[in-house]
Scaffold this active site. Structure first.
Site, PDB file in Angstrom:
ATOM      1  CB  CYS A  52       5.770  14.212  62.722  1.00 31.33           C
ATOM      2  SG  CYS A  52       4.584  15.537  62.388  1.00 31.33           S
ATOM      3  CG  ASP A  59       9.865  14.731  64.376  1.00 27.75           C
ATOM      4  OD1 ASP A  59      10.170  15.219  63.273  1.00 27.75           O
ATOM      5  OD2 ASP A  59       8.734  14.817  64.865  1.00 27.75           O
TER       6      ASP A  59
END
Length: 154
Positions: A52, A59
């Site tokens: 992120c 992620d």
């Protein structure tokens, strides 16, 4: 030309190659497509990771890449290293997914390419990102990507 001659341009396959530090550093390699008929190639990356850009938290995504080759095929080790280079790369889901597709299109000049980025939820919302270079080619079997929408525990 012998098979070893036509693959002499490859610099990563068959050698120890470190994971690139960023997608910009990653080298996507290609080899000539020796087939003269249209067909679909699929790569599945069920454990793709990036960061992120705001929090630095990981992620996770399940990527499906389908393409109909023109003159070139992507060399799979270089693709693996390119995708792995996103592990330390901060970008939103949309940016990662579309940039992967655009980089492949630049290198391969395929007849057609699509990518499905099926991202796992962070903050309670899954984000799926889809990109294609155009209409699905006629006469080529393009299977459904087969990744169900996120359902959580329900």
């Amino acid at each position: 030309m012998s098979s070893t001659d036509k693959y002499a341009v490859l610099t990563q396959l068959g050698t120890k190659t470190d994971l690139p530090q960023s997608p910009e550093e990653a080298v996507l390699e290609r080899v000539a497509n020796s087939q003269d008929v249209p067909y679909c190639v699929r790569f599945t990356a069920p454990e793709f990771t990036s960061l992120c850009p705001m929090t630095g938290q990981p992620d996770f995504a399940h990527l499906m890449i389908d393409y109909v080759p023109g003159k070139w095929l992507v060399e799979s080790k270089s693709l693996k290293l390119f995708l792995g280079s996103f592990r330390n790369h901060g970008a939103f889901h949309e940016d990662c997914t579309v940039n992967i597709a655009r980089r492949l299109v630049d290198v391969l000049e395929p007849v057609w390419l699509r990518i499905g980025g099926y991202w796992y939820p962070r903050g309670g919302i899954p984000i799926d990102v889809f990109y294609a270079t155009g209409e699905t080619p006629k006469g080529v079997w393009i299977p459904d990507q087969g990744v169900p929408p996120y359902r959580g525990r329900g």
